[in-house]
Design an enzyme around this catalytic site. Structure first.
Site, PDB file in Angstrom:
ATOM      1  N   GLY A  96      40.950  32.985  37.311  1.00 22.18           N
ATOM      2  CA  GLY A  96      42.385  33.412  36.849  1.00 22.18           C
ATOM      3  C   GLY A  96      42.864  33.280  35.724  1.00 22.18           C
ATOM      4  O   GLY A  96      43.769  33.316  35.120  1.00 22.18           O
ATOM      5  N   GLY A 121      36.287  34.012  35.550  1.00 24.77           N
ATOM      6  CA  GLY A 121      35.388  35.239  35.429  1.00 24.77           C
ATOM      7  C   GLY A 121      35.645  35.861  33.982  1.00 24.77           C
ATOM      8  O   GLY A 121      34.886  35.768  32.985  1.00 24.77           O
ATOM      9  N   CYS A 159      40.333  64.517  32.602  1.00 26.02           N
ATOM     10  CA  CYS A 159      41.531  65.570  33.133  1.00 26.02           C
ATOM     11  C   CYS A 159      42.616  64.853  33.861  1.00 26.02           C
ATOM     12  O   CYS A 159      42.843  65.052  34.828  1.00 26.02           O
ATOM     13  CB  CYS A 159      40.930  66.545  34.041  1.00 26.02           C
ATOM     14  SG  CYS A 159      39.187  67.323  33.078  1.00 26.02           S
TER      15      CYS A 159
HETATM   16  C1  LIG Z   1      38.822  37.782  40.913  1.00 20.88           C
HETATM   17  C2  LIG Z   1      38.617  36.317  41.265  1.00 20.88           C
HETATM   18  C3  LIG Z   1      38.090  35.318  40.475  1.00 20.88           C
HETATM   19  C4  LIG Z   1      37.861  35.547  39.091  1.00 20.88           C
HETATM   20  O1  LIG Z   1      39.142  36.034  38.380  1.00 20.88           O
HETATM   21  P1  LIG Z   1      39.178  35.943  36.678  1.00 20.88           P
HETATM   22  O2  LIG Z   1      40.575  36.560  36.687  1.00 20.88           O
HETATM   23  O3  LIG Z   1      38.294  37.039  36.438  1.00 20.88           O
HETATM   24  O4  LIG Z   1      39.163  34.531  36.366  1.00 20.88           O
HETATM   25  C5  LIG Z   1      37.904  33.977  40.960  1.00 20.88           C
HETATM   26  N1  LIG Z   1      37.980  33.741  42.129  1.00 20.88           N
HETATM   27  C6  LIG Z   1      38.301  34.809  43.255  1.00 20.88           C
HETATM   28  C7  LIG Z   1      38.302  34.469  44.613  1.00 20.88           C
HETATM   29  C8  LIG Z   1      38.649  36.038  42.939  1.00 20.88           C
HETATM   30  O5  LIG Z   1      39.038  36.924  43.686  1.00 20.88           O
END
Ligand SMILES: *Cc1c(COP(=O)(O)O)cnc(C)c1O
Length: 495
Positions: A294, A338, A415
């Protein structure tokens, strides 16, 4: 557009308050772009020296361009930053690349080569990580409703951790593991009642969401659990008693686009307090604490993410205070970034087609014009604006311009009137058919969420490394659109 007496263009009354009129709409704000992105002497946008027009000509548009060196550098920054911050305290940290943000065989391989582990969230993602040659012991499997086939495969290949989401799943997994003569390496996903909320976080007691095991005591008997105990406590007891389970530790993930360490710190404190309760009740010190992903990135110039090392050091201080207060040995820390790795490494190139200017009712009661700039992709290659109201920005890529900046809305060719690529951005007034637009920070949650809506073939993904571009995902063809059709005429209608 009106001009103020200092020569700067006046803001459109239709523009959101956060969006300033740029002095130079062609400027590349460093926080938004991969390290290899620049403009050459003629003003054209380049990726590691390769001109946007050359990429568009060779590979077509829309095109997702990944600066591979930038991706790798961000992966290393997390690995080194967290490992250094936690080395003395907890023996270091493990970084799991959250594959779901942008998982291909190539990206999984890059993450592993830079010393990261890989998180997967389905059997398909697990298959990609395995195909990339990631050591199964360095793979995590997530999901709130994993299938038997997914769990069996994870056990069979020997993934390093299965992140279990419920007591229901825990007992089911234990039975599957026993039947297979294996032991399931389990992390329990807890919900600590801390949620990322744009640039802030909110703390709550109860969790009304599908993920995880709450730390809050249940007020009613549910799922066979006695009232007064938390689902998390019940899960730990169940896991410790199950012969098919090795309980490694606990996990939490508090949301996305988090810019400060304090939300992570509060979640860590709550979960560490829970680990202290586990120690007291069961005499067991669990050895792993995963604080999830996150970590925020800049989608527009108003976002200011902090370097990974800075987040890591602030968090390490919080963890240190908590373990000292609670009398715990520090568990090994892991995290799951991520988008902070894959997002800023990517940009999408589009070709501009139709432009039109419409009158719109302004909030001030007057009328103002809004310029629509239509590009050759849209919600099929980036559904985030539609799904989350996500903001992006864009620049003219093939050339710079002296024309005044006008408030523009970049839209796709689908669309749907909601098919927006960039809701609000000031672009040069003379931008028109045949120009190229570049949208930064599109590496994460675009390719992996793309669709064939309106039977648009999905774009190619090109990786640029050491000044050379290569296709890592080819563009879909018209034949691909028919590949799964059972229509008996299918073969005949193919060219
Ligand atoms: C989506 C998710 C992540 C990665 O989130 P990012 O915002 O892309 O860093 C990591 N761990 C879990 C469990 C997730 O669901």
């Amino acid at each position: 557009m009106a001009t103020t007496n200092d020569g700067a263009s006046a803001a459109s009354p239709l523009a959101p308050a956060w969006l300033p009129v740029p002095g130079d709409p062609d400027r590349l704000e460093p926080v938004l772009w991969a390290a290899g992105v620049d403009r050459d002497a003629s003003g054209e946008l380049t990726v590691q020296g390769i001109a946007a027009s050359a990429l568009a000509e060779q590979f077509g548009t829309p095109l997702l361009v990944i600066d591979e060196d930038d991706f790798r550098a961000r992966a290393r920054a997390f690995r080194d930053g967290f490992d250094a911050a936690f080395r003395e305290l907890c023996g270091g940290a493990d970084v799991y690349y959250a594959g779901k943000s942008f998982l291909t065989v190539s990206t999984a391989r890059w993450a592993a080569e830079e010393g990261l582990r890989v998180d997967t969230a389905s059997g398909g993602e697990l298959a990609i990580a395995l195909r990339a040659g990631v050591d199964p012991a360095h793979i995590g499997l997530h999901g709130n409703n994993k299938s038997d086939a997914e769990l069996r495969r994870a056990l069979e290949v020997g993934v390093g951790r299965i992140i279990v989401d419920s007591v229901d799943e825990l007992t089911h997994l234990a039975a599957l593991a026993e039947a297979a003569g294996r032991t399931a390496p389990v992390m329990l996903r807890l919900t600590p009642g801390v949620h990322a909320h744009t640039h802030d976080f909110i703390a709550t007691a109860h969790e009304d969401q599908k993920f995880g095991l709450s730390l809050a005591p249940s007020v009613q008997d549910a799922d066979g659990n006695a009232a007064g105990r938390s689902p998390a406590a019940v899960a730990v007891e169940t896991a410790l008693a199950a012969p098919g389970v090795e309980l490694l530790g606990v996990h939490c993930h508090i949301g996305s686009q988090i810019f400060e360490a304090d939300g992570f710190g509060l979640a860590a404190e709550r979960v560490l307090a829970f680990l202290a309760e586990v120690k007291e009740r069961h005499g067991v010190e669990l050895g792993e604490l995963d604080l999830g992903g996150g970590h925020g990135i800049a989608y527009t110039a108003v976002d200011s993410p902090r370097p990974a090392a800075e987040i890591a050091h602030a968090l390490a201080a919080d963890v240190q205070r908590a373990v000292e207060r609670l009398g715990l040995a520090c568990p090994r820390i892991s995290l799951e970034p991520g988008r902070a790795i894959s997002g800023p490494a990517g940009l999408t190139l589009y070709t501009v087609g139709v432009t039109k200017t419409v009158d719109a009712d302004a909030p001030d009661g007057g009328t103002a014009s809004r310029r629509y700039v239509a590009v050759d992709g849209g919600m099929s290659d980036n559904p985030r604006p539609v799904l989350y109201d996500a903001d992006y920005t864009a620049v003219s890529a093939r050339r710079t311009s002296e024309a005044e900046p006008v408030l523009s809305r970049v839209v796709g060719k689908h669309c749907e009137s909601g098919d927006i690529v960039v809701r609000d951005v000031y672009l040069p007034a003379d931008l028109g058919r045949g120009d190229l637009l570049a949208v930064p920070a599109t590496g994460a949650y675009t390719h992996v969420m793309s669709s064939n809506y309106n039977a648009l073939p999905r774009p190619a993904v090109v990786a640029v490394r050491e000044g050379a571009a290569r296709v890592i995902i080819r563009r879909e063809t018209e034949d691909d659109l028919f590949a799964r059709e059972a229509d008996p005429h299918n073969e005949e209608t193919r060219a």
